[in-house]
Design an enzyme around this catalytic site. Structure first.
Site, PDB file in Angstrom:
ATOM      1  N   ASN A   9       0.835  -1.025   0.052  1.00 44.48           N
ATOM      2  CA  ASN A   9       0.047  -0.113  -0.043  1.00 44.48           C
ATOM      3  C   ASN A   9       0.785   1.251   0.126  1.00 44.48           C
ATOM      4  OD1 ASN A   9      -1.766   1.934   0.344  1.00 44.48           O
ATOM      5  ND2 ASN A   9      -2.475   1.247   2.391  1.00 44.48           N
ATOM      6  N   LYS A  11      -0.015   4.260  -0.278  1.00 47.67           N
ATOM      7  CA  LYS A  11      -0.518   5.585   0.491  1.00 47.67           C
ATOM      8  C   LYS A  11      -0.085   6.695  -0.537  1.00 47.67           C
ATOM      9  CE  LYS A  11      -0.146   2.988   4.770  1.00 47.67           C
ATOM     10  NZ  LYS A  11       0.115   3.144   5.924  1.00 47.67           N
ATOM     11  N   HIS A  94      -9.426   1.126   5.194  1.00 43.58           N
ATOM     12  CA  HIS A  94      -8.108   1.525   5.875  1.00 43.58           C
ATOM     13  C   HIS A  94      -8.152   2.401   7.100  1.00 43.58           C
ATOM     14  CE1 HIS A  94      -3.834   2.463   6.720  1.00 43.58           C
ATOM     15  NE2 HIS A  94      -3.652   1.396   6.003  1.00 43.58           N
ATOM     16  N   GLU A  96      -6.620   4.741   8.162  1.00 43.72           N
ATOM     17  CA  GLU A  96      -6.339   6.219   7.859  1.00 43.72           C
ATOM     18  C   GLU A  96      -7.592   6.842   7.195  1.00 43.72           C
ATOM     19  OE1 GLU A  96      -2.702   5.430   5.617  1.00 43.72           O
ATOM     20  OE2 GLU A  96      -1.812   4.953   7.658  1.00 43.72           O
ATOM     21  N   GLU A 166      -5.145  -4.873  10.525  1.00 43.39           N
ATOM     22  CA  GLU A 166      -4.067  -3.842  10.738  1.00 43.39           C
ATOM     23  C   GLU A 166      -4.361  -3.092  12.125  1.00 43.39           C
ATOM     24  OE1 GLU A 166      -2.210  -2.704   6.760  1.00 43.39           O
ATOM     25  OE2 GLU A 166      -3.899  -1.353   7.164  1.00 43.39           O
ATOM     26  N   GLY A 172       3.157   2.245  10.775  1.00 40.91           N
ATOM     27  CA  GLY A 172       3.807   3.430  10.648  1.00 40.91           C
ATOM     28  C   GLY A 172       4.506   3.861  11.890  1.00 40.91           C
ATOM     29  N   SER A 212       3.735  -2.051  10.272  1.00 43.44           N
ATOM     30  CA  SER A 212       5.471  -2.262  10.514  1.00 43.44           C
ATOM     31  C   SER A 212       6.034  -3.718  10.120  1.00 43.44           C
ATOM     32  CB  SER A 212       5.567  -1.740  11.954  1.00 43.44           C
ATOM     33  OG  SER A 212       5.400  -0.482  12.102  1.00 43.44           O
TER      34      SER A 212
HETATM   35  P1  13P Z   1       3.246   0.510   7.621  1.00 43.23           P
HETATM   36  O1  13P Z   1       3.890  -0.985   7.119  1.00 43.23           O
HETATM   37  O2  13P Z   1       4.183   1.582   7.248  1.00 43.23           O
HETATM   38  O3  13P Z   1       3.362   0.455   9.108  1.00 43.23           O
HETATM   39  O4  13P Z   1       1.867   0.622   7.065  1.00 43.23           O
HETATM   40  C1  13P Z   1       0.853  -0.533   7.242  1.00 43.23           C
HETATM   41  C2  13P Z   1      -0.180  -0.152   6.464  1.00 43.23           C
HETATM   42  O5  13P Z   1      -0.925   0.798   6.818  1.00 43.23           O
HETATM   43  C3  13P Z   1      -0.436  -0.874   5.236  1.00 43.23           C
HETATM   44  O6  13P Z   1      -1.772  -0.642   4.846  1.00 43.23           O
END
Ligand code: 13P
Length: 249
Positions: A9, A11, A94, A96, A166, A172, A212
């Site tokens: 992803n 983003k 997601h 976010e 997640e 992150g 992560s």
């Molecule tokens: P990270 O791998 O940067 O923690 O992000 C995970 C994520 O949100 C994948 O959709």
């Protein structure tokens, strides 16, 4: 049999030239695992990525879509638009998007329906926040996210749904759920599905872990019996790291 999947992803990262460079680096990598590989660039780069990877075994997927077919929704993209450029899978829910764009279980249920009506596959994301885990509520939070957005569906729909657990506190942050924490939650998710749809449906749904995941922890996480792959954020922006994770299977 459920599939192993590793999805990157991206983003809101990478303009066109960076997308071209990253895809060219990805093409240089060697895959030795049996995992299905996907990348999710931003909307503006989907078409380029789709064209560039046409001959490769890497699926290009979208990070989001609107639930309506078309109409006065400035700034939005529909399932039909994604289909029209060959994109057949979409990430929905997601954390976010839930946190910054007020996506709720109810609006996500509508997006799920729209994606399935357009014959798309869905990577459906959910996960608890740190406060939920500290309070010991992680299972009830995850259960309600899944039930509210997906449990109106018939069993057949799950042929086109991949789940992605997640935990928000691990995204992150560099803090990963331990392999045992991931396994415990994935087993709980599969049991929740089995209770509603039966064991066969539950056993055939791929459940990805995200938060992560890095080259140095992927093998241990993916080694757990109910973890069928990963949704990778930061580490998917470097081809070598991404493929170290893909090849962790
Ligand atoms: P990270 O791998 O940067 O923690 O992000 C995970 C994520 O949100 C994948 O959709």
């Amino acid at each position: 049999m459920r599939k192993n999947i590793v999805a990157g992803n991206w983003k809101m990262n990478n303009g066109l030239s960076q997308t071209q460079a990253l895809i060219s680096d990805i093409k240089k990598q060697t895959q030795i695992s049996d995992a299905e590989v996907m990348i999710a660039p931003s909307f503006t780069n989907l078409w380029h990525a789709f064209e560039a990877l046409r001959q490769d075994n890497i699926e290009v997927v979208a990070q989001n879509m609107h639930f309506a077919e078309n109409g006065a929704y400035t700034g939005e993209v529909s399932a039909g638009m994604l289909q029209s450029i060959g994109v057949k899978t979409v990430i929905l829910g997601h954390s976010e998007r839930r946190a910054y764009y007020n996506e709720t279980d109810e609006s996500l249920a509508k997006k799920v329906d729209a994606a399935l009506a357009n014959h798309m596959r869905i990577i459906f994301c959910f996960g608890e926040e740190l406060a939920d885990r500290k309070a010991g509520n992680e299972e009830s939070v995850v259960e309600s996210q899944i039930k509210n957005a997906l449990f109106h569906l018939g069993a057949d729909a799950f042929k086109n749904i991949v789940l992605a657990y997640e935990p928000v506190w691990a995204i992150g942050t560099g803090e990963t759920a331990s392999p045992d924490q991931a396994q415990d939650m994935h087993a709980f998710i599969r049991k929740t599905l089995a209770n509603k749809y039966g064991k066969e449906v539950a056993d055939n749904v791929s459940i990805l872990y995200g938060g992560s995941v890095k080259p140095n922890n992927a093998k241990e996480i993916f080694g757990k019996p109910d973890v069928d792959g990963g949704l990778i954020g930061g580490a998917s922006l470097k081809a070598e790291d991404f493929y170290a994770i893909v090849n962790a299977f």
